[in-house]
Structure formats: C-alpha cells, structure tokens
Design an enzyme around this catalytic site. Structure first.
Site, mmCIF file in Angstrom:
data_model
loop_
_atom_site.group_PDB
_atom_site.id
_atom_site.type_symbol
_atom_site.label_atom_id
_atom_site.label_comp_id
_atom_site.label_asym_id
_atom_site.label_seq_id
_atom_site.Cartn_x
_atom_site.Cartn_y
_atom_site.Cartn_z
ATOM 1 N N CYS A 67 -2.304 0.544 -10.659
ATOM 2 C CA CYS A 67 -2.394 -0.684 -9.857
ATOM 3 C C CYS A 67 -3.155 -1.813 -10.560
ATOM 4 O O CYS A 67 -2.577 -2.829 -10.937
ATOM 5 C CB CYS A 67 -3.040 -0.361 -8.515
ATOM 6 S SG CYS A 67 -3.009 -1.760 -7.373
ATOM 7 N N ASP A 74 4.809 -2.821 -3.606
ATOM 8 C CA ASP A 74 3.990 -1.812 -4.293
ATOM 9 C C ASP A 74 4.672 -0.458 -4.172
ATOM 10 O O ASP A 74 4.827 0.082 -3.078
ATOM 11 C CB ASP A 74 2.600 -1.766 -3.643
ATOM 12 C CG ASP A 74 1.574 -1.030 -4.493
ATOM 13 O OD1 ASP A 74 1.977 -0.165 -5.290
ATOM 14 O OD2 ASP A 74 0.375 -1.316 -4.360
ATOM 15 N N HIS A 111 -6.687 -6.464 -5.766
ATOM 16 C CA HIS A 111 -7.196 -5.287 -6.489
ATOM 17 C C HIS A 111 -7.711 -5.628 -7.883
ATOM 18 O O HIS A 111 -7.594 -4.842 -8.821
ATOM 19 C CB HIS A 111 -6.116 -4.204 -6.576
ATOM 20 C CG HIS A 111 -6.690 -2.818 -6.606
ATOM 21 N ND1 HIS A 111 -5.899 -1.679 -6.616
ATOM 22 C CD2 HIS A 111 -7.977 -2.372 -6.635
ATOM 23 C CE1 HIS A 111 -6.672 -0.605 -6.654
ATOM 24 N NE2 HIS A 111 -7.929 -1.010 -6.668
#
Length: 243
Positions: A55, A15, A105
């Site tokens: 994200c 990430d 997420h």
C-alpha cells in the site's frame, strides 16, 4: 503547452480490485457497465506491473514517480521525503488546483501545508475499520465523521472540490486524485443495493478445500458487490465532469 488548453485530470483508483473483476476484462458475472464502457471508448493497458505491490510504497511511487529506495517509503507507515518533486506539486506549480480524497496512507493527520506534498486539498481517510461512517482529516481540520458508505462520501468530496474550483478559479484546470478503499477486505461492507450476487453462482478456484468453499463463495459474492458499488460511484464522477 504554450497557448494550449490544459486538461482537467481525474485519477481514480480502487484498492485491491483485480484485473479479472471487470466485465471489460472477460468476467461475464460481475456488473461493471460504466467502467466497461470507459474501456470500450478509451485506452486499456493490459501489460502493467506494480513496482512495489504494497500500500504505502506504491502510493509513494504514484506520488513521486520514484522507487521506494529513492522516496524512502519502503514499507507501510513510512512518509515520503519532502525535498523531491511530486505529481500534485508539479501540477500546482503549473496552475492546477490539486486534491486527493480517500485513502492516503502516507503520514498522519492533521495535514498542514508542509505535509500535503503539493495538494491544495487533502481529505484523508483516518484510521478505523469498515467502510461506513468513517472519519477524515481535511487538511489540518478533523478528524470529522461522515455518515454513509466511504466511496460515496469520497465521491461527494471530490465533486465538491471540483465545483468549488470552478466557482473560484474557472480559468484554471484541476487535478483530482480519488482513492476508494474497497474492494479491499472487509468485503461485506457495501450498500445493500449492490448485493446482487448469489454465492452459489460464484466460481471458486479448484484448490479451495471443501470445508472453505461456502466461505469462498460468499467472499467472492461480496467482493463483486463492492466492485459494482464502485462502478456506480464512477458514474457519478463522470456525470459531474459532464456538468
């Protein structure tokens, strides 16, 4: 694919790891020998762009192969539609065992069968801060705290899934998606063994104000420490695949 051996698939992504944060891409300071070797031996795509560099939306694009206005994830904290095909669901329909480990997420736990988008096993990082001793939902169980650095825990869980799959379904392929949260901030959250970089040796952009330069030097050193830590985890993944 009729009559052909179906390959196992391992899709690993970190990430916020920049293109420039790899030795293979010309950085002569950072230590990423394992991924550098993969780049030398495999295929590298240098001209790639994110359709939605945020994200949840980008993760939903990877999951569904559709833009956010089609899968309905146009911002963080949204969940994808459940009436469209997904990559793990399609693979499972063709005999694969499927898993996703790490940052998810794309919804809130627990994750029952109707909330996993075709994943047999989902170990989703649960809310919290930092990267040590974090909790995970494993399908509809949890959240359970695992001691240690998150990427190490997640690599353990991924290897465990592959081993269980080979024990119970040796004739079927697997597809494992591993999503390490670092080197996303906070950068100082990594094992001491990867604290290899002297802040004074780090280059910072010329537009960094003088009063922020010491901070920037330290941030870059810690960021590189996270990246080197992930390189070590990648080596563990490759060794498991060889076994």
């Amino acid at each position: 694919m009729c009559g052909a051996k179906r390959p196992n698939i391992v899709f690993v992504f970190s990430d916020q790891q920049r293109y420039s944060a790899l030795g293979a891409n010309g950085n002569d300071v950072i230590q990423t020998p394992v991924i550098d070797a993969m780049a030398a031996q495999g295929m590298v795509c240098d001209n790639m762009f994110s359709n939605h560099p945020l994200c949840s939306p980008y993760r939903a694009i990877l999951l569904t192969g559709r833009y956010g206005w089609q899968n309905l994830v146009i911002d963080n904290e949204y969940s994808p539609r459940r009436d469209i095909p997904t990559l793990p669901g399609t693979l499972r329909d063709h005999g694969y065992g499927t898993a996703h480990i790490g940052t998810w997420h794309l919804g809130k736990g627990p994750y029952g069968e109707d909330n996993r988008y075709g994943l047999d096993y989902l170990a989703a990082l649960e809310g919290g801060s930092g990267y040590f001793n974090r909790s995970y939902y494993e399908n509809n169980r949890g959240p359970t705290i695992y001691d240690g650095w998150g990427p190490t825990v997640e690599t353990d869980l991924a290897i465990g899934f592959m081993e269980r799959h080979m024990d119970t379904r040796p004739d079927d392929p697997f597809a494992v998606f591993v999503s390490w949260r670092p080197p996303h901030w906070p950068y100082e959250q990594y094992p001491d063994e990867h604290n290899l970089y002297n802040p004074d040796d780090m280059d910072v952009a010329g537009n960094v104000p003088d009063e922020m330069k010491a901070f920037a030097h330290q941030e870059i050193a810690d960021y590189y420490g996270c990246c080197t830590g992930l390189d070590a985890e990648m080596e563990r993944v490759l060794r498991a695949l060889e076994r």
